[in-house]
Design a protein around this motif. Structure first.
Motif, PDB file in Angstrom:
ATOM      1  N   THR A 133       0.845  -1.184   0.000  1.00 13.52           N
ATOM      2  CA  THR A 133       0.000   0.000   0.000  1.00 13.52           C
ATOM      3  C   THR A 133       0.884   1.239   0.000  1.00 13.52           C
ATOM      4  O   THR A 133       1.809   1.350   0.809  1.00 13.52           O
ATOM      5  N   PHE A 134       0.603   2.128  -0.926  1.00 17.30           N
ATOM      6  CA  PHE A 134       1.356   3.372  -1.092  1.00 17.30           C
ATOM      7  C   PHE A 134       0.453   4.548  -0.776  1.00 17.30           C
ATOM      8  O   PHE A 134      -0.717   4.547  -1.158  1.00 17.30           O
ATOM      9  N   ALA A 135       0.997   5.541  -0.118  1.00 16.37           N
ATOM     10  CA  ALA A 135       0.287   6.799   0.085  1.00 16.37           C
ATOM     11  C   ALA A 135       1.032   7.871  -0.694  1.00 16.37           C
ATOM     12  O   ALA A 135       2.256   7.946  -0.633  1.00 16.37           O
ATOM     13  N   ILE A 136       0.289   8.659  -1.443  1.00 15.17           N
ATOM     14  CA  ILE A 136       0.869   9.781  -2.176  1.00 15.17           C
ATOM     15  C   ILE A 136       0.258  11.050  -1.595  1.00 15.17           C
ATOM     16  O   ILE A 136      -0.958  11.238  -1.636  1.00 15.17           O
ATOM     17  N   VAL A 137       1.112  11.899  -1.031  1.00 17.03           N
ATOM     18  CA  VAL A 137       0.676  13.160  -0.448  1.00 17.03           C
ATOM     19  C   VAL A 137       1.048  14.251  -1.447  1.00 17.03           C
ATOM     20  O   VAL A 137       2.207  14.365  -1.848  1.00 17.03           O
ATOM     21  N   VAL A 138       0.051  15.042  -1.854  1.00 15.18           N
ATOM     22  CA  VAL A 138       0.236  16.005  -2.942  1.00 15.18           C
ATOM     23  C   VAL A 138      -0.058  17.426  -2.454  1.00 15.18           C
ATOM     24  O   VAL A 138      -1.137  17.691  -1.902  1.00 15.18           O
ATOM     25  N   ALA A 139       0.900  18.323  -2.684  1.00 10.69           N
ATOM     26  CA  ALA A 139       0.689  19.730  -2.359  1.00 10.69           C
ATOM     27  C   ALA A 139      -0.229  20.360  -3.404  1.00 10.69           C
ATOM     28  O   ALA A 139      -0.043  20.156  -4.605  1.00 10.69           O
ATOM     29  N   GLU A 140      -1.202  21.127  -2.949  1.00 11.28           N
ATOM     30  CA  GLU A 140      -2.122  21.801  -3.868  1.00 11.28           C
ATOM     31  C   GLU A 140      -1.508  23.072  -4.462  1.00 11.28           C
ATOM     32  O   GLU A 140      -1.917  23.502  -5.527  1.00 11.28           O
TER      33      GLU A 140
ATOM     34  N   LEU B   1       3.692  16.822   7.649  1.00 10.32           N
ATOM     35  CA  LEU B   1       2.639  16.354   8.551  1.00 10.32           C
ATOM     36  C   LEU B   1       1.682  15.401   7.833  1.00 10.32           C
ATOM     37  O   LEU B   1       1.298  14.365   8.386  1.00 10.32           O
ATOM     38  N   GLY B   2       1.330  15.720   6.592  1.00 10.74           N
ATOM     39  CA  GLY B   2       0.483  14.797   5.825  1.00 10.74           C
ATOM     40  C   GLY B   2       1.157  13.435   5.667  1.00 10.74           C
ATOM     41  O   GLY B   2       0.516  12.393   5.823  1.00 10.74           O
ATOM     42  N   ALA B   3       2.444  13.443   5.379  1.00  9.48           N
ATOM     43  CA  ALA B   3       3.191  12.191   5.243  1.00  9.48           C
ATOM     44  C   ALA B   3       3.243  11.446   6.576  1.00  9.48           C
ATOM     45  O   ALA B   3       3.144  10.211   6.612  1.00  9.48           O
ATOM     46  N   GLN B   4       3.374  12.182   7.671  1.00  6.08           N
ATOM     47  CA  GLN B   4       3.415  11.520   8.985  1.00  6.08           C
ATOM     48  C   GLN B   4       2.120  10.781   9.257  1.00  6.08           C
ATOM     49  O   GLN B   4       2.135   9.646   9.740  1.00  6.08           O
ATOM     50  N   TRP B   5       0.995  11.422   8.958  1.00  5.16           N
ATOM     51  CA  TRP B   5      -0.284  10.769   9.224  1.00  5.16           C
ATOM     52  C   TRP B   5      -0.414   9.457   8.455  1.00  5.16           C
ATOM     53  O   TRP B   5      -0.959   8.485   8.968  1.00  5.16           O
ATOM     54  N   PHE B   6       0.094   9.405   7.234  1.00  7.11           N
ATOM     55  CA  PHE B   6       0.076   8.145   6.487  1.00  7.11           C
ATOM     56  C   PHE B   6       1.133   7.175   7.005  1.00  7.11           C
ATOM     57  O   PHE B   6       0.888   5.968   7.099  1.00  7.11           O
ATOM     58  N   ALA B   7       2.311   7.670   7.341  1.00  9.71           N
ATOM     59  CA  ALA B   7       3.383   6.796   7.827  1.00  9.71           C
ATOM     60  C   ALA B   7       2.998   6.110   9.136  1.00  9.71           C
ATOM     61  O   ALA B   7       3.437   4.987   9.409  1.00  9.71           O
ATOM     62  N   GLU B   8       2.181   6.761   9.940  1.00 10.81           N
ATOM     63  CA  GLU B   8       1.726   6.182  11.206  1.00 10.81           C
ATOM     64  C   GLU B   8       0.833   4.967  10.995  1.00 10.81           C
ATOM     65  O   GLU B   8       0.707   4.132  11.893  1.00 10.81           O
ATOM     66  N   ARG B   9       0.226   4.874   9.847  1.00 14.22           N
ATOM     67  CA  ARG B   9      -0.690   3.767   9.569  1.00 14.22           C
ATOM     68  C   ARG B   9       0.096   2.481   9.315  1.00 14.22           C
ATOM     69  O   ARG B   9       0.996   2.446   8.478  1.00 14.22           O
ATOM     70  N   SER B  10      -0.275   1.424   9.994  1.00 16.47           N
ATOM     71  CA  SER B  10       0.433   0.151   9.834  1.00 16.47           C
ATOM     72  C   SER B  10       0.174  -0.485   8.476  1.00 16.47           C
ATOM     73  O   SER B  10       0.974  -1.302   8.012  1.00 16.47           O
ATOM     74  N   ASP B  11      -0.914  -0.111   7.806  1.00 14.14           N
ATOM     75  CA  ASP B  11      -1.222  -0.700   6.506  1.00 14.14           C
ATOM     76  C   ASP B  11      -0.538   0.025   5.345  1.00 14.14           C
ATOM     77  O   ASP B  11      -0.621  -0.429   4.203  1.00 14.14           O
ATOM     78  N   VAL B  12       0.154   1.118   5.593  1.00 14.66           N
ATOM     79  CA  VAL B  12       0.868   1.855   4.539  1.00 14.66           C
ATOM     80  C   VAL B  12       2.333   1.428   4.548  1.00 14.66           C
ATOM     81  O   VAL B  12       3.007   1.494   5.570  1.00 14.66           O
ATOM     82  N   ASP B  13       2.812   0.975   3.381  1.00 23.53           N
ATOM     83  CA  ASP B  13       4.183   0.483   3.261  1.00 23.53           C
ATOM     84  C   ASP B  13       5.177   1.555   2.847  1.00 23.53           C
ATOM     85  O   ASP B  13       6.357   1.467   3.183  1.00 23.53           O
TER      86      ASP B  13
ATOM     87  N   GLY C  71      10.967   8.858   7.655  1.00 21.62           N
ATOM     88  CA  GLY C  71      11.419   7.557   7.158  1.00 21.62           C
ATOM     89  C   GLY C  71      12.196   6.794   8.222  1.00 21.62           C
ATOM     90  O   GLY C  71      12.015   5.584   8.404  1.00 21.62           O
ATOM     91  N   LEU C  72      13.050   7.504   8.917  1.00 21.89           N
ATOM     92  CA  LEU C  72      13.834   6.866   9.975  1.00 21.89           C
ATOM     93  C   LEU C  72      12.956   6.476  11.168  1.00 21.89           C
ATOM     94  O   LEU C  72      13.096   5.389  11.730  1.00 21.89           O
ATOM     95  N   LYS C  73      12.044   7.349  11.534  1.00 23.76           N
ATOM     96  CA  LYS C  73      11.178   7.092  12.692  1.00 23.76           C
ATOM     97  C   LYS C  73      10.261   5.891  12.470  1.00 23.76           C
ATOM     98  O   LYS C  73      10.078   5.074  13.374  1.00 23.76           O
ATOM     99  N   TYR C  74       9.691   5.784  11.268  1.00 20.42           N
ATOM    100  CA  TYR C  74       8.711   4.729  11.021  1.00 20.42           C
ATOM    101  C   TYR C  74       9.285   3.522  10.293  1.00 20.42           C
ATOM    102  O   TYR C  74       8.586   2.530  10.098  1.00 20.42           O
ATOM    103  N   GLY C  75      10.546   3.590   9.883  1.00 23.79           N
ATOM    104  CA  GLY C  75      11.181   2.440   9.251  1.00 23.79           C
ATOM    105  C   GLY C  75      10.550   2.046   7.931  1.00 23.79           C
ATOM    106  O   GLY C  75      10.505   0.864   7.587  1.00 23.79           O
ATOM    107  N   LYS C  76      10.050   3.050   7.208  1.00 15.11           N
ATOM    108  CA  LYS C  76       9.469   2.769   5.898  1.00 15.11           C
ATOM    109  C   LYS C  76       9.865   3.887   4.950  1.00 15.11           C
ATOM    110  O   LYS C  76      10.181   4.999   5.386  1.00 15.11           O
ATOM    111  N   PRO C  77       9.873   3.610   3.660  1.00 16.83           N
ATOM    112  CA  PRO C  77      10.239   4.646   2.700  1.00 16.83           C
ATOM    113  C   PRO C  77       9.292   5.843   2.758  1.00 16.83           C
ATOM    114  O   PRO C  77       8.072   5.679   2.684  1.00 16.83           O
ATOM    115  N   VAL C  78       9.866   7.012   2.904  1.00 18.84           N
ATOM    116  CA  VAL C  78       9.140   8.276   2.808  1.00 18.84           C
ATOM    117  C   VAL C  78       9.928   9.094   1.795  1.00 18.84           C
ATOM    118  O   VAL C  78      11.035   9.543   2.077  1.00 18.84           O
ATOM    119  N   ILE C  79       9.373   9.238   0.619  1.00 18.91           N
ATOM    120  CA  ILE C  79      10.118   9.724  -0.541  1.00 18.91           C
ATOM    121  C   ILE C  79       9.898  11.219  -0.772  1.00 18.91           C
ATOM    122  O   ILE C  79       8.764  11.692  -0.826  1.00 18.91           O
TER     123      ILE C  79
END
Length: 164
Positions: free
Chosen positions: A23-30, A70-82, A113-121
């Motif tokens: 599962t990927f989350a894409i956070v997009v600036a408006e 912050l938007g990325a953090q909210w997704f990174a906190e989710r266990s279902d987001v890789d 990325g370091l805090k949650y141990g998952k790619p945050v690009i």
């Protein structure tokens, strides 16, 4: 060859991991939407082309690039987001606001990325002009959204390799 004459979105697709269950989350600036929507399309299509299921690609919008962290953090906190992909464009203006925003976002995403141990690009363009941004959002220099998605895929592959 200088980047002026080169498509910068050329990358190897050898030995990519199976991402059909990722599962990927894409956070997009408006802000700078004409650029960020093209980045999003590039990232989304790259994920699908390499096996991601459409229902496993989540999207979240934030007002501007500064809010990507912050938007990325909210997704990174989710266990279902890789993996999380942050997309934005901060164009140089008459002030140095871009330096502060770019630095803060880069540091923030690295920390996540370091805090949650998952790619945050970091998929944030930092051009001098709108033309340069458009050249890197599907124009003559490729699409940095494609590259951000490919980076997320490859980092998941490395994570799987290391954790075996």
């Amino acid at each position: 060859m200088s980047s002026v004459d080169k498509n910068l979105s050329v990358f190897s697709t050898e030995a990519l991991p199976d991402i059909s269950q990722s599962t990927f989350a894409i956070v997009v600036a408006e802000w700078n939407e004409q650029v960020t929507e093209k980045l999003y399309e590039g990232a989304y299509q790259t994920l699908l082309a390499h096996g991601a299921a459409p229902e496993r690609v989540l999207r979240g919008n934030v007002p501007g690039s500064f809010e990507l962290t912050l938007g990325a953090q909210w997704f990174a906190e989710r266990s279902d987001v890789d993996a999380v992909i942050a997309l934005g464009a901060v164009i140089q203006g008459e002030t140095k606001h871009n330096d502060y925003i770019n630095h803060a976002v880069a540091q923030g995403l690295t920390h996540l990325g370091l805090k949650y141990g998952k790619p945050v690009i970091f998929g944030v363009l930092t051009p001098n002009t709108l033309e340069q941004a458009l050249d890197r959002a599907g124009g003559k220099h490729g699409n940095k959204g494609d590259e951000a998605a490919m980076t997320a895929i490859k980092m998941l592959g490395l994570k799987n390799q290391v954790r075996v």
